[in-house]
Design a protein around this motif. Structure first.
Motif, PDB file in Angstrom:
ATOM      1  N   SER A   1       0.818  -1.218   0.000  1.00 39.86           N
ATOM      2  CA  SER A   1       0.000   0.000   0.000  1.00 39.86           C
ATOM      3  C   SER A   1       0.850   1.265   0.000  1.00 39.86           C
ATOM      4  O   SER A   1       0.514   2.246  -0.670  1.00 39.86           O
ATOM      5  CB  SER A   1      -0.941   0.003   1.212  1.00 39.86           C
ATOM      6  N   LEU A   2       1.953   1.258   0.754  1.00 37.66           N
ATOM      7  CA  LEU A   2       2.895   2.377   0.739  1.00 37.66           C
ATOM      8  C   LEU A   2       4.031   1.994  -0.208  1.00 37.66           C
ATOM      9  O   LEU A   2       5.033   1.424   0.192  1.00 37.66           O
ATOM     10  CB  LEU A   2       3.413   2.668   2.147  1.00 37.66           C
TER      11      LEU A   2
ATOM     12  N   GLY B   1      -0.084  10.656   1.379  1.00 36.16           N
ATOM     13  CA  GLY B   1      -0.451   9.344   1.909  1.00 36.16           C
ATOM     14  C   GLY B   1      -0.428   9.232   3.420  1.00 36.16           C
ATOM     15  O   GLY B   1      -0.174   8.150   3.954  1.00 36.16           O
TER      16      GLY B   1
ATOM     17  N   LEU C   1      -2.699   6.572   4.703  1.00 39.00           N
ATOM     18  CA  LEU C   1      -2.189   5.207   4.578  1.00 39.00           C
ATOM     19  C   LEU C   1      -1.221   4.870   5.699  1.00 39.00           C
ATOM     20  O   LEU C   1      -1.151   3.733   6.157  1.00 39.00           O
ATOM     21  CB  LEU C   1      -1.496   5.032   3.227  1.00 39.00           C
TER      22      LEU C   1
ATOM     23  N   ARG D   1      -1.414  11.526  -4.538  1.00 35.54           N
ATOM     24  CA  ARG D   1      -2.837  11.597  -4.901  1.00 35.54           C
ATOM     25  C   ARG D   1      -3.000  12.212  -6.283  1.00 35.54           C
ATOM     26  O   ARG D   1      -3.811  11.753  -7.100  1.00 35.54           O
ATOM     27  CB  ARG D   1      -3.603  12.424  -3.868  1.00 35.54           C
TER      28      ARG D   1
END
Length: 521
Positions: free
Chosen positions: A195-196, A229, A232, A414
């Motif tokens: 995810s990261l 992020g 996250l 983003r």
């Protein structure tokens, strides 16, 4: 002879029963005193370095440097042979530790200093026998003395071996625990990389710090620019913590009006204020047993900051209108894109709250400062698009990547995702994304194009002329509302695009629209 044999058996049993070296040496010296009528007996242990003798029963003066020949023990160790020392000779020795040992021995007429060696020739220490009648040849030649000395030596070696084995086991366990911890961190970092995304040193370090933060109960403050992020990061801290089975409650402090934020956090009872027709559980209560994520904490009103500080210190809070306090066991993660240090100097953020929030500070590096992460992020977002849509581009061309590498990405990851989403839509299935579908020219030219200049006139509607301004704060708010209104008009009411063009989170723009009563029309 039978008495000596009986006594020897008793003494041997007493020595064998001791389960550690200090107890063995203490028992042996007491037994030698009793068996041979000594005024005192001492056992000095040589440390592993061979540099220092230790006498456990002499607390303050119980160490003797083996290289210091102002005491007789160094001579005995060097020669490896026993020697007698008379009281007259001992008076002449100018050594405070040895004189302390003399005092503790009641200054007998004679001393017998005997080195104790193992079977391998290693010196274990020295026995110091004290007696007022110098009859050492008679005592040391006795079978009982020789037998006890031999048994003491054997048990001494055995205790040292046991100590070494215990130390080695502890060292091995510590090493295995360290390897296990390192492997656990590595494995979890690999999971978090899903995810990261990114292989830069900054991202590798960030993932490692997230895992370490997740293993603690410290409050975490995540700082970074808009779109990098931070949400996250908060999600990763929660999912890899021991609270993963509990709730993750997200509160965006910028998207909720100031008048409602306290009620949202603390909850309220029925009739607590006008319109409170029923009781409502607050987000603090909902986060019990889990993680509370306060996004955009820098936008929290000062009055509420004081109340939050008290909650963090006690985990106690009182819903609006309630008489009794409630308890919530939550772990706090906060995030902001604002420079809180500057806010502290400006007086808009409490210094004590900042320190309470940043027990474990994390900073997310902007995308422009880690260009090596651009390619894996592009592949990641293209893959997500394919999974969602069932089809999509094969990948991204090197020319397109080169084009993206020249862009600063003020909206960070983003913004990159939004650019790629649009590019995926414009690219035929199975092809690679090409530079012409990235639409970066539109992004670069937003503030220079004639269309933009026509869309934003020199004087915005609702903004007073400079000479007419009498309230600077009101004028600034009017200008901000006018800019938001024009930007929404430019993007046909699309709040996501308008927020990105202004460098704001979408939720912050929504809050400002509500605050200034700006509609998309």
């Amino acid at each position: 002879m039978q008495t000596e044999l009986h006594t020897g058996i008793d003494l041997a049993v007493a020595l064998i029963r001791q389960d550690n070296l200090p107890a063995l040496l203490k028992t042996a010296t007491r037994q030698l005193e009793n068996a041979f009528g000594l005024t005192r007996c001492w056992a000095l242990e040589l440390d592993l370095s061979g540099r220092t003798l230790h006498c456990a029963e002499l607390d303050q003066h119980g160490e003797f440097d083996c290289g210091d020949f102002s005491h007789p023990f160094a001579h005995v160790l060097q020669s490896g042979k026993p020697r007698e020392l008379t009281r007259a000779a001992s008076y002449r020795l100018d050594h405070s530790g040895f004189q302390a040992l003399l005092d503790a021995s009641d200054r007998p007429r004679s001393f017998w200093l005997e080195p104790i060696k193992g079977d391998d020739g290693r010196t274990l220490g020295i026995l110091v026998l004290c007696h007022d009648e110098p009859e050492w040849d008679g005592i040391t030649a006795m079978p009982l003395y020789q037998g006890l000395k031999q048994l003491l030596t054997h048990q001494w070696v055995s205790q040292l071996q046991n100590r070494d084995q215990v130390w080695q086991r502890r060292l091995l366990k510590r090493s295995l625990d360290h390897l296990h911890d390192a492997e656990t961190v590595r494995r979890r970092c690999e999971q978090l990389a899903g995810s990261l995304v990114g292989g830069s040193a900054d991202m590798v370090n960030l993932r490692s710090q997230i895992i370490r933060a997740a293993g603690s109960q410290l409050s975490v403050l995540v700082q970074g620019e808009t779109g990098c992020g931070k949400d996250l990061v908060a999600k990763g801290i929660h999912e890899f913590s021991d609270r993963a089975n509990g709730p993750l409650v997200v509160v965006n402090c910028a998207a909720i009006p100031d008048t409602l934020l306290e009620s949202e956090l603390f909850g309220h009872t029925k009739g607590a204020f006008s319109g409170a027709d029923k009781a409502k559980e607050g987000l603090l209560a909902q986060a019990d047993g889990g993680t509370l994520f306060l996004d955009e904490i820098g936008d929290m009103p000062m009055a509420l900051q004081s109340k939050l500080l008290r909650v963090l210190e006690s985990r106690q809070f009182r819903p609006l209108g309630a008489q009794q306090e409630q308890h919530s066991d939550f772990r706090l993660v906060a995030a902001t894109h604002q420079p809180l240090q500057q806010s502290i100097e400006d007086g808009s953020f409490r210094r004590d709250l900042f320190y309470r929030l940043s027990q474990f500070p994390l900073r997310v590096t902007p995308l422009r400062d880690r260009p090596e992460d651009l390619a894996p992020l592009c592949r990641h977002f293209i893959s997500l698009y394919q999974q969602r849509e069932g089809a999509g581009p094969m990948g991204i061309s090197s020319h397109a990547l080169h084009t993206l590498s020249g862009y600063a990405f003020p909206g960070n990851v983003r913004e990159l995702r939004n650019i790629l989403e649009f590019a995926c839509l414009q690219t035929p299935v199975g092809d690679d994304i090409q530079p012409e579908v990235l639409r970066l020219d539109d992004l670069f030219s937003d503030q220079q194009s004639p269309a933009f200049q026509e869309a934003v006139p020199a004087t915005l509607p609702g903004v007073p002329v400079a000479d007419d301004i009498r309230d600077l704060k009101a004028a600034a708010q009017a200008f901000e509302a006018a800019v938001i209104r024009e930007r929404l008009r430019q993007y046909d009411g699309n709040r996501t695009q308008a927020a990105e063009s202004l460098g704001l989170p979408k939720r912050t723009l929504a809050h400002k629209c509500l605050k200034y009563q700006v509609s998309e029309e």
